[in-house]
Design an enzyme around this catalytic site. Sequence first.
Site, PDB file in Angstrom:
ATOM      1  N   LYS A 115       3.182 -15.447   2.807  1.00 24.95           N
ATOM      2  CA  LYS A 115       3.320 -16.214   1.564  1.00 24.95           C
ATOM      3  C   LYS A 115       4.812 -16.498   1.393  1.00 24.95           C
ATOM      4  O   LYS A 115       5.444 -16.069   0.418  1.00 24.95           O
ATOM      5  CB  LYS A 115       2.727 -15.385   0.401  1.00 24.95           C
ATOM      6  CG  LYS A 115       2.642 -16.119  -0.925  1.00 24.95           C
ATOM      7  CD  LYS A 115       1.551 -17.165  -0.990  1.00 24.95           C
ATOM      8  CE  LYS A 115       1.613 -17.938  -2.285  1.00 24.95           C
ATOM      9  NZ  LYS A 115       0.702 -19.111  -2.316  1.00 24.95           N
ATOM     10  N   ASP A 128      -6.172  -6.959   4.615  1.00 26.24           N
ATOM     11  CA  ASP A 128      -7.315  -6.319   3.964  1.00 26.24           C
ATOM     12  C   ASP A 128      -8.261  -7.381   3.413  1.00 26.24           C
ATOM     13  O   ASP A 128      -9.473  -7.367   3.654  1.00 26.24           O
ATOM     14  CB  ASP A 128      -6.818  -5.406   2.836  1.00 26.24           C
ATOM     15  CG  ASP A 128      -7.955  -4.758   2.077  1.00 26.24           C
ATOM     16  OD1 ASP A 128      -8.889  -4.274   2.738  1.00 26.24           O
ATOM     17  OD2 ASP A 128      -7.928  -4.762   0.829  1.00 26.24           O
ATOM     18  N   TYR A 173       0.820  -1.207   0.000  1.00 21.14           N
ATOM     19  CA  TYR A 173       0.000   0.000   0.000  1.00 21.14           C
ATOM     20  C   TYR A 173       0.864   1.271   0.000  1.00 21.14           C
ATOM     21  O   TYR A 173       0.443   2.305  -0.495  1.00 21.14           O
ATOM     22  CB  TYR A 173      -0.882   0.056   1.254  1.00 21.14           C
ATOM     23  CG  TYR A 173      -2.187  -0.689   1.165  1.00 21.14           C
ATOM     24  CD1 TYR A 173      -2.230  -2.030   0.848  1.00 21.14           C
ATOM     25  CD2 TYR A 173      -3.388  -0.036   1.449  1.00 21.14           C
ATOM     26  CE1 TYR A 173      -3.432  -2.721   0.810  1.00 21.14           C
ATOM     27  CE2 TYR A 173      -4.587  -0.715   1.404  1.00 21.14           C
ATOM     28  CZ  TYR A 173      -4.609  -2.052   1.084  1.00 21.14           C
ATOM     29  OH  TYR A 173      -5.802  -2.719   1.048  1.00 21.14           O
ATOM     30  N   ASP A 203      -3.004 -18.265   1.185  1.00 22.17           N
ATOM     31  CA  ASP A 203      -4.040 -18.940   0.383  1.00 22.17           C
ATOM     32  C   ASP A 203      -4.724 -20.027   1.210  1.00 22.17           C
ATOM     33  O   ASP A 203      -5.948 -20.164   1.205  1.00 22.17           O
ATOM     34  CB  ASP A 203      -3.464 -19.493  -0.931  1.00 22.17           C
ATOM     35  CG  ASP A 203      -2.175 -20.277  -0.763  1.00 22.17           C
ATOM     36  OD1 ASP A 203      -1.581 -20.245   0.338  1.00 22.17           O
ATOM     37  OD2 ASP A 203      -1.751 -20.940  -1.726  1.00 22.17           O
ATOM     38  N   ASP A 243     -12.121  -8.954   5.087  1.00 20.78           N
ATOM     39  CA  ASP A 243     -13.425  -8.938   4.407  1.00 20.78           C
ATOM     40  C   ASP A 243     -14.043 -10.335   4.446  1.00 20.78           C
ATOM     41  O   ASP A 243     -15.240 -10.495   4.705  1.00 20.78           O
ATOM     42  CB  ASP A 243     -13.273  -8.505   2.935  1.00 20.78           C
ATOM     43  CG  ASP A 243     -13.557  -7.024   2.735  1.00 20.78           C
ATOM     44  OD1 ASP A 243     -13.284  -6.252   3.675  1.00 20.78           O
ATOM     45  OD2 ASP A 243     -14.044  -6.650   1.652  1.00 20.78           O
TER      46      ASP A 243
HETATM   47  C1  IPM Z   1     -10.227  -1.188   4.403  1.00 18.39           C
HETATM   48  C2  IPM Z   1     -10.470  -0.613   3.039  1.00 18.39           C
HETATM   49  C3  IPM Z   1      -9.301   0.289   2.679  1.00 18.39           C
HETATM   50  C4  IPM Z   1      -8.059  -0.569   2.656  1.00 18.39           C
HETATM   51  C5  IPM Z   1      -9.451   1.059   1.371  1.00 18.39           C
HETATM   52  C6  IPM Z   1     -10.716   1.887   1.367  1.00 18.39           C
HETATM   53  C7  IPM Z   1      -8.243   1.904   1.083  1.00 18.39           C
HETATM   54  O1  IPM Z   1     -10.665  -1.622   2.116  1.00 18.39           O
HETATM   55  O2  IPM Z   1     -10.126  -0.406   5.367  1.00 18.39           O
HETATM   56  O3  IPM Z   1     -10.159  -2.407   4.524  1.00 18.39           O
HETATM   57  O4  IPM Z   1      -7.782  -1.228   1.653  1.00 18.39           O
HETATM   58  O5  IPM Z   1      -7.336  -0.577   3.658  1.00 18.39           O
HETATM   59 MG    MG Z   2     -10.770  -3.565   2.966  1.00 14.41          MG
END
Ligand code: IPM
Ligand code: MG
Length: 359
Positions: free
Chosen positions: A187, A243, A142, A219, A247
Amino acid sequence: MNKNIAVIRGDGIGPEIIAEALKVLDKIGELYGHKFTYTDVDMGGCAIDKWGDPLPQEMLEKCINSDSVLLGAVGGDKWNDVPGNMRPEKGLLRLRAGMGVYSNNRPAKIWKQLSSASPLRKEIVDEGIDFIIVRELIGGIYFGEHKTEGDTAIDVLRYSEAEIERIGRIGFETARKRNKKLCSVEKSNVLDSSRLWKKVMHKLKDEYPDVELSDMLVDNCAMQIVKNPAQFDVIVTENMFGDILSDEASMITGSIGMIPSSSLGATSCGLYEPIHGSAPDIAGKDIANPIGTILSAAMMLRFSFNMEKEADAIENAVSKVLDMGYRTADIMPKDVEEAGKCKKIGCSECGSLIIDNLN
Ligand code: IPM
Ligand code: MG
């Protein structure tokens, strides 16, 4: 206590969910004798529209000078064509880096009232889902160099030993306060940065003999999270893996709308935000779920202000509201709604119900 909170309402549903969290904080102040003052900060798409910059320097300074920052959500299709370094998300990345909040804590915990909302099979859910992802937040790909040269694009993934060590320590400390199981995810069969990651984690292990450390390739981890989530206590991983996995982890709990997060660095000034996005499609309709933001405010009280019982009060109130059968649209499964077992509520009603159940 007096606390000055920098408030970033942001874009999409951000302003609505923040309004509910502030309602809850005000009520906590009243009940427990604290004074919370709020400093509004423009960040994201709204800051691009107003200032031509997703995070003007003076806005960053307001955050750094606050006792902590509460953030709704930023971004939306409206700013899709803005150049990469001026996108709303860039404001968020600059905020994280500017505040030095390298440690992002994302719990994946299933609320018993919502277990039927998980997409996983009941047998798997019944084993329990309660783990934390500790994500490195201000390093890695990032924050490496990003550039495009002709038909080639380059993003650099770089980690130093020191960067890995400081997040590794948070992983061990977090596990020490829980079930003492830390899973380091990388990884290392492909990436040098992951081989360094693994080496540093194993060096740290000697200092935490009470914590059991395991290694897992990312993975495989993505698979294990859906196959057997009960095996995890604390996962520690680098920025982009964290990240993606967070999710996935949020989804198996049934609703991304319920999940708060904290980001901390060397000081007690933290950044607190729900992990969901700005959901422009439902903005302004009073149907968003404010619970992720309200629980983020509770995390702020707990981690940055040492207000344990106040944080407990908020979490208990949320649980009571769920017990009573109130659900925002995102956590209302169709069959439950049709059977009339739960009552659908909007964003502001959800906040008000939580307030009513604070004591
Ligand atoms: C998160 C989001 C952010 C990230 C984006 C919006 C930059 O997906 O906080 O997980 O990738 O960190
Ligand atoms: Mg995110």
